[in-house]
Motif scaffolding. Structure first.
Motif, PDB file in Angstrom:
ATOM      1  N   LEU A  74       0.828  -1.191   0.000  1.00 30.42           N
ATOM      2  CA  LEU A  74       0.000   0.000   0.000  1.00 30.42           C
ATOM      3  C   LEU A  74       0.868   1.248   0.000  1.00 30.42           C
ATOM      4  CD1 LEU A  74      -2.654  -1.028   2.695  1.00 30.42           C
ATOM      5  CD2 LEU A  74      -3.017  -0.940   0.219  1.00 30.42           C
ATOM      6  N   GLN A  94      -2.987   5.447  -0.320  1.00 32.93           N
ATOM      7  CA  GLN A  94      -4.001   4.393  -0.208  1.00 32.93           C
ATOM      8  C   GLN A  94      -4.363   4.081   1.236  1.00 32.93           C
ATOM      9  OE1 GLN A  94      -1.856   1.460  -2.472  1.00 32.93           O
ATOM     10  NE2 GLN A  94      -2.884   1.974  -4.395  1.00 32.93           N
ATOM     11  N   CYS A  97      -8.637  -3.385   1.976  1.00 35.95           N
ATOM     12  CA  CYS A  97      -7.350  -3.189   1.297  1.00 35.95           C
ATOM     13  C   CYS A  97      -7.513  -3.183  -0.217  1.00 35.95           C
ATOM     14  CB  CYS A  97      -6.358  -4.276   1.702  1.00 35.95           C
ATOM     15  SG  CYS A  97      -5.805  -4.179   3.417  1.00 35.95           S
ATOM     16  N   THR A  98      -8.356  -4.066  -0.742  1.00 36.77           N
ATOM     17  CA  THR A  98      -8.536  -4.089  -2.190  1.00 36.77           C
ATOM     18  C   THR A  98      -9.246  -2.832  -2.685  1.00 36.77           C
ATOM     19  OG1 THR A  98     -10.533  -5.442  -1.940  1.00 36.77           O
ATOM     20  CG2 THR A  98      -8.484  -6.599  -2.395  1.00 36.77           C
ATOM     21  N   LEU A 141      -6.421  -0.558  -3.202  1.00 34.85           N
ATOM     22  CA  LEU A 141      -5.588  -0.930  -4.343  1.00 34.85           C
ATOM     23  C   LEU A 141      -6.206  -0.520  -5.683  1.00 34.85           C
ATOM     24  CD1 LEU A 141      -4.165  -4.454  -3.428  1.00 34.85           C
ATOM     25  CD2 LEU A 141      -3.012  -2.242  -3.395  1.00 34.85           C
ATOM     26  N   SER A 153      -4.136   1.833  -7.714  1.00 29.93           N
ATOM     27  CA  SER A 153      -2.795   1.440  -8.156  1.00 29.93           C
ATOM     28  C   SER A 153      -2.614   1.726  -9.646  1.00 29.93           C
ATOM     29  CB  SER A 153      -2.564  -0.050  -7.901  1.00 29.93           C
ATOM     30  OG  SER A 153      -2.665  -0.364  -6.526  1.00 29.93           O
ATOM     31  N   LYS A 206       0.324  -6.030  -7.108  1.00 34.83           N
ATOM     32  CA  LYS A 206      -0.130  -5.534  -5.812  1.00 34.83           C
ATOM     33  C   LYS A 206      -1.165  -6.468  -5.193  1.00 34.83           C
ATOM     34  CE  LYS A 206       2.082  -1.520  -5.511  1.00 34.83           C
ATOM     35  NZ  LYS A 206       2.964  -1.144  -4.381  1.00 34.83           N
ATOM     36  N   HIS A 207      -2.104  -6.947  -6.000  1.00 34.80           N
ATOM     37  CA  HIS A 207      -3.138  -7.840  -5.477  1.00 34.80           C
ATOM     38  C   HIS A 207      -2.544  -9.186  -5.053  1.00 34.80           C
ATOM     39  CE1 HIS A 207      -7.001  -5.761  -6.027  1.00 34.80           C
ATOM     40  NE2 HIS A 207      -6.394  -5.122  -7.010  1.00 34.80           N
ATOM     41  N   LEU A 232      -0.729  -8.616  -1.749  1.00 30.40           N
ATOM     42  CA  LEU A 232      -1.698  -8.491  -0.657  1.00 30.40           C
ATOM     43  C   LEU A 232      -2.210  -9.857  -0.230  1.00 30.40           C
ATOM     44  CD1 LEU A 232      -3.709  -6.848   1.135  1.00 30.40           C
ATOM     45  CD2 LEU A 232      -5.276  -6.916  -0.831  1.00 30.40           C
TER      46      LEU A 232
END
Length: 246
Positions: A181, A185, A213-214, A217, A220, A228-229, A232
């Motif tokens: 992150l 974000q 969190c998503t 993201l 991004s 990134k996903h 995570l």
């Protein structure tokens, strides 16, 4: 629509626009892959292999004046109204990205993505890339079912993990420290955790935190969305299993 890009670097586009982006010239060491051709191959192979699944939607985003593509194809999964099987893919016309695919899931209630496993960087844009592309897409999509079922199992485990605010804030610090992150974000994730936009994520558990969190993201850069996903998912599931959730 599960491809949401909240940055100035990317924009949503209809599929028809992909074919209008000028294709760079081929050289002895560089062979571009047309955006529209990549999409056609992923869709055709996906429909052929994923029998029993229904094609639900497709989303596309372009960055750098069309030189970078990120897209998703989502399939409805039998007997699962909450999540769908998703194929994410990327491409570039400026040599900034190799052709890549990732497989995972989308969460319908909030249009969030969940990718697990390694990003399949299929091929650099060198000679014979189009010849190799079909076999590489087939191999990747054959893994879809396995990855999707793993994400379903992970989601169930996360939902069983109660999470206090202090634990969530510690996780935020870890995700920032691991460069999952960004500073911009963090406030988005904190807001979604403390006051979820969707009632499905009001329970105080790891699954709700994951989806907070998503949400963050979604801001991004397109070139980093899949990595990134995946980062995570790996970090949160590792923490979950370490705490005896599975």
């Amino acid at each position: 629509m599960n491809l949401l890009m909240h940055t100035s670097d990317g924009r949503h586009v209809p599929r028809t626009e992909l074919a209008t982006i000028p294709l760079p010239e081929r050289t002895d060491s560089y062979q571009p892959v047309p955006h529209a051709e990549l999409v056609r191959m992923v869709e055709t192979i996906g429909r052929d292999i994923l029998t029993g699944y229904r094609f639900d939607r497709d989303d596309y985003g372009l960055a750098r004046d069309g030189r970078q593509l990120f897209g998703t194809h989502t399939y409805r999964v039998p007997e699962d109204d909450q999540m769908g099987l998703t194929i994410g893919f990327r491409n570039s016309y400026d040599k900034s990205l190799s052709v890549g695919l990732a497989v995972g899931a989308s969460v319908f209630v909030c249009d969030n993505l969940a990718f697990t496993g390694d990003l399949t960087v299929m091929r650099k844009h060198t000679s014979n890339v189009l010849t190799d592309l079909e076999d590489m897409i087939i191999a990747t999509i054959f893994r879809c079912r396995k990855n999707y079922h793993q994400i379903s199992t992970d989601a169930e485990s996360m939902a069983e993990h109660a999470l206090a605010d202090d634990e969530a804030f510690q996780m935020l610090g870890l995700l920032f420290g691991k460069s999952v992150l960004t500073p911009r974000q963090l406030p988005i994730v904190k807001k979604e955790w403390l006051k979820p936009s969707y009632e499905d994520f009001e329970p105080r558990n790891m699954w709700s935190f994951y989806n907070a969190c998503t949400e963050g993201l979604k801001g991004s850069p397109p070139a980093k969305i899949m990595e990134k996903h995946i980062a995570l998912h790996q970090l949160i599931t590792e923490r979950s299993y370490h705490n005896g959730l599975n």
